[in-house]
Design a protein around this motif. Structure first.
Motif, PDB file in Angstrom:
ATOM      1  N   GLU A 153       1.602  -4.716   5.849  1.00 44.08           N
ATOM      2  CA  GLU A 153       2.361  -4.155   4.725  1.00 44.08           C
ATOM      3  C   GLU A 153       3.604  -5.009   4.471  1.00 44.08           C
ATOM      4  O   GLU A 153       4.391  -5.298   5.394  1.00 44.08           O
ATOM      5  CB  GLU A 153       2.781  -2.716   5.042  1.00 44.08           C
ATOM      6  CG  GLU A 153       3.547  -2.036   3.937  1.00 44.08           C
ATOM      7  CD  GLU A 153       2.670  -1.514   2.799  1.00 44.08           C
ATOM      8  OE1 GLU A 153       3.227  -0.998   1.827  1.00 44.08           O
ATOM      9  OE2 GLU A 153       1.419  -1.628   2.893  1.00 44.08           O
ATOM     10  N   TRP A 205      -5.653  -0.081  -0.649  1.00 44.02           N
ATOM     11  CA  TRP A 205      -6.116  -0.418   0.700  1.00 44.02           C
ATOM     12  C   TRP A 205      -4.912  -0.340   1.630  1.00 44.02           C
ATOM     13  O   TRP A 205      -3.861  -0.916   1.338  1.00 44.02           O
ATOM     14  CB  TRP A 205      -6.650  -1.846   0.682  1.00 44.02           C
ATOM     15  CG  TRP A 205      -7.531  -2.261   1.813  1.00 44.02           C
ATOM     16  CD1 TRP A 205      -7.252  -2.151   3.141  1.00 44.02           C
ATOM     17  CD2 TRP A 205      -8.810  -2.892   1.701  1.00 44.02           C
ATOM     18  NE1 TRP A 205      -8.289  -2.670   3.865  1.00 44.02           N
ATOM     19  CE2 TRP A 205      -9.261  -3.140   3.008  1.00 44.02           C
ATOM     20  CE3 TRP A 205      -9.608  -3.275   0.629  1.00 44.02           C
ATOM     21  CZ2 TRP A 205     -10.473  -3.754   3.279  1.00 44.02           C
ATOM     22  CZ3 TRP A 205     -10.819  -3.888   0.895  1.00 44.02           C
ATOM     23  CH2 TRP A 205     -11.250  -4.115   2.205  1.00 44.02           C
ATOM     24  N   ASN A 206      -5.028   0.361   2.752  1.00 45.01           N
ATOM     25  CA  ASN A 206      -3.924   0.456   3.705  1.00 45.01           C
ATOM     26  C   ASN A 206      -3.894  -0.827   4.537  1.00 45.01           C
ATOM     27  O   ASN A 206      -4.828  -1.102   5.297  1.00 45.01           O
ATOM     28  CB  ASN A 206      -4.100   1.685   4.601  1.00 45.01           C
ATOM     29  CG  ASN A 206      -2.896   1.916   5.498  1.00 45.01           C
ATOM     30  OD1 ASN A 206      -2.181   0.991   5.856  1.00 45.01           O
ATOM     31  ND2 ASN A 206      -2.665   3.162   5.859  1.00 45.01           N
ATOM     32  N   TYR A 207      -2.815  -1.592   4.387  1.00 47.25           N
ATOM     33  CA  TYR A 207      -2.718  -2.895   5.036  1.00 47.25           C
ATOM     34  C   TYR A 207      -2.144  -2.827   6.450  1.00 47.25           C
ATOM     35  O   TYR A 207      -2.036  -3.850   7.127  1.00 47.25           O
ATOM     36  CB  TYR A 207      -1.853  -3.840   4.194  1.00 47.25           C
ATOM     37  CG  TYR A 207      -2.369  -4.034   2.798  1.00 47.25           C
ATOM     38  CD1 TYR A 207      -3.625  -4.598   2.561  1.00 47.25           C
ATOM     39  CD2 TYR A 207      -1.615  -3.651   1.705  1.00 47.25           C
ATOM     40  CE1 TYR A 207      -4.101  -4.778   1.282  1.00 47.25           C
ATOM     41  CE2 TYR A 207      -2.081  -3.832   0.415  1.00 47.25           C
ATOM     42  CZ  TYR A 207      -3.319  -4.389   0.209  1.00 47.25           C
ATOM     43  OH  TYR A 207      -3.786  -4.556  -1.071  1.00 47.25           O
ATOM     44  N   GLY A 208      -1.734  -1.649   6.909  1.00 50.97           N
ATOM     45  CA  GLY A 208      -1.244  -1.497   8.276  1.00 50.97           C
ATOM     46  C   GLY A 208      -0.104  -2.443   8.589  1.00 50.97           C
ATOM     47  O   GLY A 208       0.907  -2.479   7.891  1.00 50.97           O
ATOM     48  N   GLY A 218      -4.436  -0.811   9.876  1.00 52.51           N
ATOM     49  CA  GLY A 218      -4.754  -0.369   8.515  1.00 52.51           C
ATOM     50  C   GLY A 218      -6.179   0.122   8.399  1.00 52.51           C
ATOM     51  O   GLY A 218      -6.815   0.497   9.391  1.00 52.51           O
ATOM     52  N   GLU A 219      -6.697   0.113   7.169  1.00 51.22           N
ATOM     53  CA  GLU A 219      -8.049   0.599   6.907  1.00 51.22           C
ATOM     54  C   GLU A 219      -9.091  -0.484   7.113  1.00 51.22           C
ATOM     55  O   GLU A 219      -8.833  -1.658   6.863  1.00 51.22           O
ATOM     56  CB  GLU A 219      -8.173   1.078   5.447  1.00 51.22           C
ATOM     57  CG  GLU A 219      -7.591   2.427   5.175  1.00 51.22           C
ATOM     58  CD  GLU A 219      -7.838   2.849   3.736  1.00 51.22           C
ATOM     59  OE1 GLU A 219      -8.539   3.850   3.531  1.00 51.22           O
ATOM     60  OE2 GLU A 219      -7.312   2.178   2.829  1.00 51.22           O
ATOM     61  N   SER A 226       0.847  -1.197   0.000  1.00 45.28           N
ATOM     62  CA  SER A 226       0.000   0.000   0.000  1.00 45.28           C
ATOM     63  C   SER A 226       0.879   1.243   0.000  1.00 45.28           C
ATOM     64  O   SER A 226       1.128   1.840  -1.035  1.00 45.28           O
ATOM     65  CB  SER A 226      -0.939  -0.005   1.205  1.00 45.28           C
ATOM     66  OG  SER A 226      -1.712   1.172   1.199  1.00 45.28           O
ATOM     67  N   VAL A 227       1.389   1.607   1.166  1.00 47.10           N
ATOM     68  CA  VAL A 227       2.134   2.868   1.300  1.00 47.10           C
ATOM     69  C   VAL A 227       3.577   2.769   0.822  1.00 47.10           C
ATOM     70  O   VAL A 227       4.204   3.789   0.550  1.00 47.10           O
ATOM     71  CB  VAL A 227       2.093   3.372   2.761  1.00 47.10           C
ATOM     72  CG1 VAL A 227       0.664   3.686   3.166  1.00 47.10           C
ATOM     73  CG2 VAL A 227       2.706   2.352   3.717  1.00 47.10           C
ATOM     74  N   ARG A 231       0.683   7.058  -5.887  1.00 46.44           N
ATOM     75  CA  ARG A 231       1.810   6.146  -5.691  1.00 46.44           C
ATOM     76  C   ARG A 231       2.621   6.005  -6.981  1.00 46.44           C
ATOM     77  O   ARG A 231       2.080   5.961  -8.082  1.00 46.44           O
ATOM     78  CB  ARG A 231       1.308   4.766  -5.249  1.00 46.44           C
ATOM     79  CG  ARG A 231       0.528   4.779  -3.951  1.00 46.44           C
ATOM     80  CD  ARG A 231       1.417   4.999  -2.741  1.00 46.44           C
ATOM     81  NE  ARG A 231       0.631   4.856  -1.528  1.00 46.44           N
ATOM     82  CZ  ARG A 231       0.331   5.862  -0.704  1.00 46.44           C
ATOM     83  NH1 ARG A 231       0.772   7.081  -0.933  1.00 46.44           N
ATOM     84  NH2 ARG A 231      -0.400   5.632   0.378  1.00 46.44           N
TER      85      ARG A 231
END
Length: 197
Positions: free
Chosen positions: A98, A92-95, A122-123, A34-35, A68
């Motif tokens: 990741e 999707w932010n996987y927190g 994450g989200e 994600s990030v 990104r």
């Protein structure tokens, strides 16, 4: 969950073309990305450049890309270096997950998927739905033909929201890198016109 705002009621029906970014090292290795701003692999660059010929015969009224690097680079190689950045198109932010594969996650959380289980740090599905509903609303309000460059899980979730389904229904829509999908209408009903092509 209700249908996204801005449902179409006739006239010049909008079409939304979705392009998943080209291959990165982590997408190749099935690591949740994600990030982390990874570049395209050599294969990713080649197939992203091949998208230019596939999209050349079509005119788009609006072109948006996730900010990104992998999505922006795909847009550039596909012939759209001036694509507008759209923060709501990020993956999707996987927190805490990741960079981790589903197989690795399942060593401690059996049967885990992003569609059915929480992503610690994450989200939530509700958060993803809210931002992708904004993208759906923006494309419907704009009308015409819109081109979006984005990511696997987010674009699958967007397709689910386009047809008025919860984001979890995105699990049914496999989406490979550097593919083209098209959302549109049959009369007043939002539909998937083409997928993973």
């Amino acid at each position: 969950m209700t249908a996204p705002a801005g449902s179409h009621s006739g006239g010049d029906a909008p079409e939304v073309w979705l392009v998943r970014h080209g291959e990165t090292e982590w997408s190749r290795d099935h690591r949740h990305t994600s990030v982390t701003d990874l570049p395209l692999t050599e294969v990713g660059v080649r197939v992203a450049a091949e998208l230019a010929a596939r999209l050349a015969g079509d005119r788009f009224d609006l072109v948006l890309t996730s900010p990104r690097l992998r999505a922006r680079r795909t847009a550039e190689l596909a012939g759209y270096p001036e694509a507008h950045l759209e923060g709501d198109l990020v993956e999707w932010n996987y927190g805490d997950y990741e960079g981790v594969t589903t197989q690795e996650i399942r060593e401690t959380v059996p049967d885990w998927t992003v569609w059915t289980h929480p992503t610690p740090g994450g989200e939530t599905a509700e958060q993803v739905s809210a931002r992708l509903d904004r993208v759906v609303g923006k494309t419907r309000a704009h009308g015409g033909r819109v081109l979006l460059f984005g990511h696997g899980h987010a674009l699958r979730a967007l397709a689910a929201r386009w047809i008025g389904q919860p984001v979890g229904e995105g699990r049914f829509f496999r989406l490979d890198t550097a593919t083209v999908s098209v959302l549109g209408y049959e009369r007043e009903t939002p539909v998937i016109l083409r997928w993973n092509a």
